[in-house]
Design an enzyme around this catalytic site. Structure first.
Site, PDB file in Angstrom:
ATOM      1  N   LYS A 111       0.858  -1.183   0.000  1.00  0.00           N
ATOM      2  CA  LYS A 111       0.000   0.000   0.000  1.00  0.00           C
ATOM      3  C   LYS A 111       0.897   1.237   0.000  1.00  0.00           C
ATOM      4  O   LYS A 111       1.954   1.244   0.641  1.00  0.00           O
ATOM      5  CB  LYS A 111      -0.894  -0.030   1.246  1.00  0.00           C
ATOM      6  CG  LYS A 111      -1.904   1.098   1.349  1.00  0.00           C
ATOM      7  CD  LYS A 111      -2.775   0.916   2.596  1.00  0.00           C
ATOM      8  CE  LYS A 111      -3.818   2.010   2.736  1.00  0.00           C
ATOM      9  NZ  LYS A 111      -4.699   1.783   3.913  1.00  0.00           N
ATOM     10  N   SER A 158      -9.572   1.875   3.058  1.00  0.00           N
ATOM     11  CA  SER A 158      -8.692   2.638   2.184  1.00  0.00           C
ATOM     12  C   SER A 158      -7.663   1.777   1.445  1.00  0.00           C
ATOM     13  O   SER A 158      -7.011   2.237   0.524  1.00  0.00           O
ATOM     14  CB  SER A 158      -7.949   3.696   3.003  1.00  0.00           C
ATOM     15  OG  SER A 158      -7.137   3.092   3.998  1.00  0.00           O
ATOM     16  N   SER A 211      -9.840  -0.625   7.254  1.00  0.00           N
ATOM     17  CA  SER A 211      -9.279  -0.430   5.911  1.00  0.00           C
ATOM     18  C   SER A 211      -8.568  -1.640   5.315  1.00  0.00           C
ATOM     19  O   SER A 211      -8.185  -1.610   4.152  1.00  0.00           O
ATOM     20  CB  SER A 211      -8.321   0.765   5.907  1.00  0.00           C
ATOM     21  OG  SER A 211      -9.035   1.959   6.039  1.00  0.00           O
TER      22      SER A 211
END
Length: 481
Positions: free
Chosen positions: A76, A151, A175
């Site tokens: 990420k 996210s 997330s």
């Protein structure tokens, strides 16, 4: 070659049936073909990836490889890594090349894992649809008209699309778990403090926790073994003996007490979510687990408590982005104060600005006691609720999200979007571990996941239960066309 689970790829690499360079090359080719439409990766560097793969092959040839040597992994965009852009999917950090590496990334590099690239995300991890990215929305690989969740939506999407066997995500209010549910993969948020936060860009420091995302619970357990551990560079890192998170993978479900919180099974859930939960309940019963109804009475209050506290921490953490030392700087300004204002107005997206303003407001004079202090007290009540429940059961089964993935551009207000986190947020308020695994599909063919929540440091038990569920079902084996 890109269809293998992490465990399958590991066996083939160790037995020299495939090489790390062949495996990395297969993923890079798949990324080149599919990522332009998916938008799961926002940074790729083939030369760096292949150099790491060659080093992994040398290590395997010398006989000093680990189970993760040669396995490709996606990060990420919130994790710093020397020489890679770490932008947090924000215009503010679009030109920021990291000069150091996050501890959790270094732990995986030390194992010989191969970096595939950086995945898309909601800007500064603020959002649950992956639409709040400076680089555009990531598509759900099951249906490109729908969001992948957020996210960590990019990480979930690339694993589901088989553009990575594993990825790292971060979980502040769900997330990792919510995008894992929306994309039909497995993801675990460990106990707060289990995985170092050093080098993971901060959103809300008392909530943020890194975790693995992969096709199976077994893959997540193998990854967590390498990721977890004490780090003196992180003041919130827990100094505990090293654990083997694969130790309970072969433990049967028989006799396990599973709590079903009545507040999580109400009218707010879609029929698809209730069906997925019933699928899992039936499987657990068939395997001899005992299911009991429990209560988490503060559930509805967890959302306002979370958004007050997380926004307050975000407003403080994001004050460092001012255009002085690194990141975006406004081109035209009169004085220093105007530079700060213009830089932040240009550099941050609308959701980040919204949360900074909420956070600044609740911390301001006259409102601190009414909002921030009250939210901290609520946080304690939420944690106490879980302890009352865990006195009666080993794990909790719950939905991850009230619905399958919504459409991109769905006309939802910020409050409606925040409410979609109702089943994940309480876990972060309490700092508990929780895992999402696939458990069915919606009528429209979108994946639906369910959540297993455990008490502090119960990751091995959660992963073991999830693995046993996956041995007796095949939802995790399904993949998008």
């Amino acid at each position: 070659m890109t269809q293998y689970t992490l465990k399958q790829a590991s066996v083939l690499l160790q037995s020299k049936q495939i090489s790390a360079v062949e495996l990395a090359s297969a993923y890079l080719a798949a990324i080149a073909e599919k990522n332009p439409a998916l938008n799961g990766y926002i940074t790729i560097d083939q030369d760096k990836t292949l150099a790491e793969a060659r080093a992994a092959d040398e290590r395997i040839a010398q006989g000093n490889a680990s189970a993760l040597t040669g396995i490709p992994v996606a990060y990420k965009d919130i994790f710093c890594q020397t020489g890679w852009r770490s932008a947090c999917a924000s215009k503010m950090l679009d030109n920021f090349i990291s000069s150091y590496t996050a501890t959790v990334v270094q732990n995986l590099l030390d194992e010989g894992m191969v970096t595939l690239g950086r995945t898309n995300m909601d800007e500064f991890a603020m959002g649950s649809t992956n639409e709040n990215s400076f680089y555009g929305a990531t598509k759900n690989p099951w249906n490109p008209e729908h969001v992948p969740g957020g996210s960590s939506g990019g990480s979930a999407a690339v694993v589901a699309a088989r553009l990575a066997p594993a990825a790292l995500g971060s979980d502040t209010g769900g997330s990792i778990r919510q995008p894992a549910s929306h994309c039909g993969i497995t993801g675990i948020k460990p106990t707060y403090g289990t995985v170092s936060r050093f080098g993971m860009v901060a959103y809300a420091s008392s909530f943020d926790q890194a975790g693995p995302m992969a096709q199976t619970a077994e893959d997540c357990a193998i990854l967590l073994n390498a990721m977890a551990g004490f780090d003196p560079k992180d003041s919130t890192s827990l100094e505990r003996e090293k654990e083997d998170y694969t130790r309970d993978l072969n433990q049967p479900l028989k006799g396990l007490k599973i709590g079903l919180p009545k507040e999580y099974f109400g009218e707010g859930n879609s029929a698809d979510v209730l069906t997925a939960l019933q699928n899992t309940i039936d499987l657990l019963k068939a395997q001899g687990a005992e299911l009991i109804e429990v209560s988490l009475p503060q559930t509805k209050l967890s959302i306002p408590a979370y958004y007050v506290l997380a926004s307050a921490e975000a407003s403080t953490n994001l004050s460092r982005y001012d255009g002085v030392r690194y990141g975006h700087r406004a081109a035209q300004f009169g004085d220093l104060e105007e530079m700060y204002g213009k830089t932040r107005a240009e550099g941050f997206g609308s959701e980040v600005k919204r949360r900074i303003m909420i956070g600044t407001y609740v911390l301001s004079h006259g409102y601190y006691d009414a909002y921030y202090l009250k939210a901290q007290k609520l946080r304690r009540l939420v944690a106490d609720d879980f302890q009352t429940v865990f006195a009666r059961c080993d794990l909790i089964l719950a939905p991850t999200a009230p619905t399958a993935a919504p459409k991109i551009g769905a006309d939802s207000s910020p409050v409606e979007t925040y409410l979609s986190d109702i089943y994940t947020i309480a876990v972060n308020l309490a700092g508990l571990p929780a895992l999402t695994l696939p458990a069915g599909f919606s009528g429209g063919g979108l994946p639906v996941g369910v959540q297993l929540i455990g008490n502090y440091f119960a990751e091995a038990r959660i992963l073991g239960a999830a693995h046993q569920i996956q041995l007796n079902s095949d939802w995790h084996g399904k993949r998008p066309e």
